[in-house]
Design a protein around this motif. Structure first.
Motif, mmCIF file in Angstrom:
data_model
loop_
_atom_site.group_PDB
_atom_site.id
_atom_site.type_symbol
_atom_site.label_atom_id
_atom_site.label_comp_id
_atom_site.label_asym_id
_atom_site.label_seq_id
_atom_site.Cartn_x
_atom_site.Cartn_y
_atom_site.Cartn_z
ATOM 1 N N LEU A 237 7.342 4.608 -8.108
ATOM 2 C CA LEU A 237 7.904 4.316 -6.790
ATOM 3 C C LEU A 237 8.194 5.576 -5.994
ATOM 4 O O LEU A 237 8.161 5.562 -4.758
ATOM 5 N N ASP A 238 8.473 6.659 -6.706
ATOM 6 C CA ASP A 238 8.858 7.907 -6.039
ATOM 7 C C ASP A 238 7.676 8.788 -5.654
ATOM 8 O O ASP A 238 7.863 9.831 -5.014
ATOM 9 N N ILE A 239 6.459 8.413 -6.032
ATOM 10 C CA ILE A 239 5.294 9.221 -5.680
ATOM 11 C C ILE A 239 5.018 9.078 -4.191
ATOM 12 O O ILE A 239 4.841 7.973 -3.681
ATOM 13 N N THR A 240 4.970 10.185 -3.506
ATOM 14 C CA THR A 240 4.751 10.176 -2.060
ATOM 15 C C THR A 240 3.380 9.594 -1.731
ATOM 16 O O THR A 240 2.384 9.894 -2.390
ATOM 17 N N GLY A 241 3.358 8.759 -0.703
ATOM 18 C CA GLY A 241 2.092 8.202 -0.248
ATOM 19 C C GLY A 241 1.931 6.733 -0.537
ATOM 20 O O GLY A 241 0.969 6.097 -0.075
ATOM 21 N N TYR A 242 2.855 6.160 -1.317
ATOM 22 C CA TYR A 242 2.782 4.747 -1.647
ATOM 23 C C TYR A 242 4.019 4.021 -1.121
ATOM 24 O O TYR A 242 5.084 4.615 -0.932
ATOM 25 N N GLY A 243 3.889 2.725 -0.889
ATOM 26 C CA GLY A 243 5.017 1.940 -0.423
ATOM 27 C C GLY A 243 4.573 0.533 -0.064
ATOM 28 O O GLY A 243 3.384 0.203 -0.103
ATOM 29 N N LEU A 244 5.545 -0.318 0.272
ATOM 30 C CA LEU A 244 5.244 -1.670 0.710
ATOM 31 C C LEU A 244 4.659 -1.658 2.116
ATOM 32 O O LEU A 244 5.150 -0.938 2.993
ATOM 33 N N SER A 247 3.553 -6.170 6.210
ATOM 34 C CA SER A 247 3.064 -7.538 6.180
ATOM 35 C C SER A 247 2.333 -7.821 4.875
ATOM 36 O O SER A 247 1.401 -7.093 4.501
ATOM 37 N N TYR A 248 2.737 -8.877 4.186
ATOM 38 C CA TYR A 248 2.039 -9.300 2.978
ATOM 39 C C TYR A 248 0.593 -9.662 3.294
ATOM 40 O O TYR A 248 -0.314 -9.393 2.499
ATOM 41 N N PHE A 249 0.368 -10.234 4.447
ATOM 42 C CA PHE A 249 -0.973 -10.648 4.855
ATOM 43 C C PHE A 249 -1.933 -9.470 4.860
ATOM 44 O O PHE A 249 -3.094 -9.582 4.459
ATOM 45 N N ASP A 250 -1.445 -8.303 5.300
ATOM 46 C CA ASP A 250 -2.320 -7.149 5.493
ATOM 47 C C ASP A 250 -2.806 -6.514 4.196
ATOM 48 O O ASP A 250 -3.754 -5.731 4.209
ATOM 49 N N ILE A 251 -2.170 -6.839 3.085
ATOM 50 C CA ILE A 251 -2.598 -6.251 1.806
ATOM 51 C C ILE A 251 -4.027 -6.664 1.483
ATOM 52 O O ILE A 251 -4.784 -5.908 0.868
ATOM 53 N N PHE A 252 -4.418 -7.868 1.932
ATOM 54 C CA PHE A 252 -5.668 -8.471 1.486
ATOM 55 C C PHE A 252 -6.691 -8.659 2.604
ATOM 56 O O PHE A 252 -7.621 -9.437 2.454
ATOM 57 N N THR A 253 -6.554 -7.944 3.697
ATOM 58 C CA THR A 253 -7.557 -8.042 4.750
ATOM 59 C C THR A 253 -8.692 -7.055 4.473
ATOM 60 O O THR A 253 -8.448 -5.936 4.036
ATOM 61 N N PRO A 254 -9.936 -7.440 4.724
ATOM 62 C CA PRO A 254 -11.069 -6.559 4.412
ATOM 63 C C PRO A 254 -10.982 -5.192 5.077
ATOM 64 O O PRO A 254 -11.324 -4.177 4.464
ATOM 65 N N ASN A 256 -8.513 -3.494 5.591
ATOM 66 C CA ASN A 256 -7.381 -2.723 5.073
ATOM 67 C C ASN A 256 -7.420 -2.670 3.550
ATOM 68 O O ASN A 256 -6.382 -2.605 2.900
ATOM 69 N N ARG A 257 -8.611 -2.685 2.985
ATOM 70 C CA ARG A 257 -8.700 -2.806 1.524
ATOM 71 C C ARG A 257 -8.210 -1.557 0.804
ATOM 72 O O ARG A 257 -7.871 -1.610 -0.379
ATOM 73 N N PHE A 258 -8.165 -0.426 1.500
ATOM 74 C CA PHE A 258 -7.506 0.758 0.958
ATOM 75 C C PHE A 258 -6.176 0.898 1.699
ATOM 76 O O PHE A 258 -6.163 1.193 2.890
ATOM 77 N N ASN A 259 -5.075 0.680 1.028
ATOM 78 C CA ASN A 259 -3.784 0.774 1.699
ATOM 79 C C ASN A 259 -2.741 1.331 0.737
ATOM 80 O O ASN A 259 -2.954 1.408 -0.471
ATOM 81 N N LYS A 260 -1.590 1.719 1.286
ATOM 82 C CA LYS A 260 -0.584 2.458 0.523
ATOM 83 C C LYS A 260 0.092 1.629 -0.552
ATOM 84 O O LYS A 260 0.796 2.173 -1.402
ATOM 85 N N GLU A 261 -0.085 0.315 -0.534
ATOM 86 C CA GLU A 261 0.542 -0.525 -1.550
ATOM 87 C C GLU A 261 -0.244 -0.548 -2.852
ATOM 88 O O GLU A 261 0.294 -0.884 -3.895
ATOM 89 N N VAL A 262 -1.502 -0.170 -2.823
ATOM 90 C CA VAL A 262 -2.378 -0.315 -3.987
ATOM 91 C C VAL A 262 -2.349 0.948 -4.842
ATOM 92 O O VAL A 262 -2.766 2.024 -4.405
ATOM 93 N N TYR A 360 -10.311 -5.828 -5.707
ATOM 94 C CA TYR A 360 -9.447 -6.608 -6.582
ATOM 95 C C TYR A 360 -8.281 -5.715 -7.010
ATOM 96 O O TYR A 360 -8.460 -4.709 -7.693
ATOM 97 N N HIS A 361 -7.066 -6.069 -6.599
ATOM 98 C CA HIS A 361 -5.900 -5.227 -6.847
ATOM 99 C C HIS A 361 -5.358 -5.440 -8.258
ATOM 100 O O HIS A 361 -5.003 -6.562 -8.633
ATOM 101 N N VAL A 362 -5.274 -4.369 -9.013
ATOM 102 C CA VAL A 362 -4.808 -4.426 -10.399
ATOM 103 C C VAL A 362 -3.334 -4.032 -10.496
ATOM 104 O O VAL A 362 -2.559 -4.649 -11.236
ATOM 105 N N ILE A 363 -2.920 -3.006 -9.755
ATOM 106 C CA ILE A 363 -1.519 -2.549 -9.767
ATOM 107 C C ILE A 363 -1.086 -2.318 -8.330
ATOM 108 O O ILE A 363 -1.735 -1.563 -7.596
ATOM 109 N N ARG A 364 0.009 -2.963 -7.939
ATOM 110 C CA ARG A 364 0.534 -2.794 -6.587
ATOM 111 C C ARG A 364 1.961 -2.241 -6.616
ATOM 112 O O ARG A 364 2.684 -2.382 -7.608
ATOM 113 N N TYR A 365 2.364 -1.670 -5.492
ATOM 114 C CA TYR A 365 3.707 -1.116 -5.350
ATOM 115 C C TYR A 365 4.761 -2.197 -5.589
ATOM 116 O O TYR A 365 5.792 -1.948 -6.217
#
Length: 487
Positions: A237-244, A247-254, A256-262, A360-365
């Motif tokens: 959680l403390d690694i810079t560059g990641y976070g929620l 919008s939950y919707f935006d995690i799975f939009t094409p 935005n497939r590379f995003n800070k939550e993944v 396909y997201h394996v580990i999320r924030y």
């Protein structure tokens, strides 16, 4: 006599020429003797390790789904299922002879084999040590991830950590679960030390330090080593560059497939004409959604959620309408249908269903926040910090600012058991169709009781592990079988 010798000389000469013609020139073909020589060869070896993950059917996308989502209260067999082995997985009537279990088991070992080859060969190639160790960290992360799946699904499994070079050493017996976990942890600790801290444009899709630390947190949570799970989740959680994302919707939009939550995802490359994207057909409605040019979307309604899962979402929880959909207009009129999975739907692939572009997201924030909250609760009960970690996820689910307390959404005043139950529910709503439910139910000791309470009459205590495929035991006589299955 000359007439006898001359033809013999011709035959001998021709045979000699033929031999030279048939000799393979290893300089012009790719064999182990002339591969693993350059930095580019090392890159290719890592690509081969990742490539096994990106298969529409064997591991991620469907292989894991059929063992970790379908046999839970989240999913069921839709009208498009014709394979009796899939019905058996849902009903808990499966045994060692099941083609879906067999598909996944060797596929996981194929990925491990590719990772092992990279791990064995890359050290002997001369190039930059920093990059070399980073590549080795990626291979070891992939190996750890695949063994983590194996050991959770099957228990004791053969632990193979080197390239197989001879048929004399292929019949490896099962290794105790504790030893497999030691290797997983060792691989991930190496990754923490040698992987890039975060993804950048130069390494999109590759495992990072955050991937290794995040997976370690999940490993320790599974092992019920809650202090280490807490520490690794907090470190991730403390690694810079990641976070929620907001919008939950935006995690799975094409787009935005590379995003800070993944923290780690399996990459898809859709719209290439190669069928190498995220396959949509099995979970889209069957002959229901009309297309502008005539006909309907070629969905199959095979992999579908349960109505109970759909109805379990609380009023106002925005995750429901990102996890499922019950209507859609592809440009030829609104179609309505029973709940189907929606989370990984790609509108651009509506007529080319093997070409979805979402990863396909394996580990999320969010997984790290819920892991952190769960570990804290198991150590000392529902502390303020534990509540806050979980409530950040809940606030986002209801469209609220994640950093601001909200009386309408926040959990409060729960004892340890009630908070434990609340986290399990939260994980169900957050990770539906991400193939975590079976692992969560087994890990918390709730698989059998939950499914029995919801009407499954066949599940038994031993179903917390799947059987070793019989075809593997037929080949490898040293493999024993899990308790409860035919020996």
């Amino acid at each position: 006599m000359k007439k006898l010798i001359y033809p013999l000389l011709l035959v001998t000469t021709a045979f000699s020429s033929c031999q030279k013609f048939l000799e393979e020139n290893p300089k012009s073909i790719m064999v182990e003797g002339n591969f693993y020589k350059t930095e580019a060869d090392a890159d290719a070896a890592i690509t081969a390790a990742y490539d096994v993950l990106n298969n529409q059917w064997d591991i991620y996308f469907r292989g894991i789904y059929l063992l970790a989502e379908l046999p839970t209260d989240n999913a069921e067999c839709g009208q498009g299922v014709a394979n009796s082995n899939i019905f058996a997985l849902k009903d808990y009537t499966f045994g060692p002879v099941n083609d879906r279990i067999y598909t996944l088991y060797p596929a996981l070992y194929k990925g491990i084999a590719n990772a092992n080859t990279a791990i064995d060969k890359i050290p002997g190639i001369a190039f930059n040590d920093t990059k070399k160790n980073r590549l080795l960290g990626e291979a070891r992360f992939i190996r750890a991830l695949l063994y983590f799946n194996l050991v959770r699904l099957f228990g004791d499994v053969p632990l193979i950590v080197h390239q197989t070079t001879s048929l004399n050493n292929v019949n490896v017996p099962r290794t105790a679960t504790a030893e497999v976990y030691k290797q997983i942890i060792s691989d991930l600790e190496f990754g923490e030390q040698n992987l890039d801290a975060v993804n950048s444009n130069a390494n999109l899709g590759r495992a990072t330090k955050a991937s290794a630390t995040g997976l370690l947190a999940k490993v320790y949570l599974t092992l019920r080593d809650f202090p280490k799970a807490r520490d690794k989740a907090k470190a991730a959680l403390d690694i810079t560059g990641y976070g929620l994302l907001d919008s939950y919707f935006d995690i799975f939009t094409p787009q935005n497939r590379f995003n800070k939550e993944v923290l780690f995802s399996v990459q898809c490359k859709g719209n290439t004409g190669s069928g190498n994207g995220f396959g949509l057909a099995l979970y889209l409605p069957r002959a229901t959604i009309a297309l502008p040019g005539g006909g309907t979307v070629g969905g199959n309604s095979a992999d579908v959620p349960t109505q109970e899962f759909y109805d379990s979402f609380q009023p106002g929880d925005l995750r429901r309408d990102r996890t499922f959909f019950t209507q859609y207009d592809a440009g030829a009129g609104l179609a309505k249908f029973r709940p189907h999975w929606f989370k990984y739907f790609d509108p651009a692939a509506i007529t080319t269903l093997g070409e979805g572009t979402l990863n396909y997201h394996v580990i999320r924030y969010a997984d790290m926040l819920l892991t952190y909250g769960e570990a804290l609760n198991e150590i000392s009960g529902p502390t303020t910090e534990a509540f806050e970690a979980v409530n950040k996820v809940r606030r986002r689910a209801y469209g609220k600012p994640t950093a601001t307390a909200n009386a309408q959404t926040d959990l409060a005043g729960l004892d340890q058991q009630a908070f434990r139950d609340a986290i399990l529910n939260e994980r169900r709503w957050e990770f539906g169709f991400e193939d975590q439910r079976w692992f969560d139910l087994v890990r918390t000791g709730k698989l059998v009781s939950t499914l029995k309470a919801k009407g499954n009459k066949m599940i038994q205590d031993y179903h917390i592990l799947f059987p070793i495929p019989q075809r593997e035991r037929d080949v490898n006589k040293s493999l024993t079988q899990n308790t409860g299955y035919p020996q």
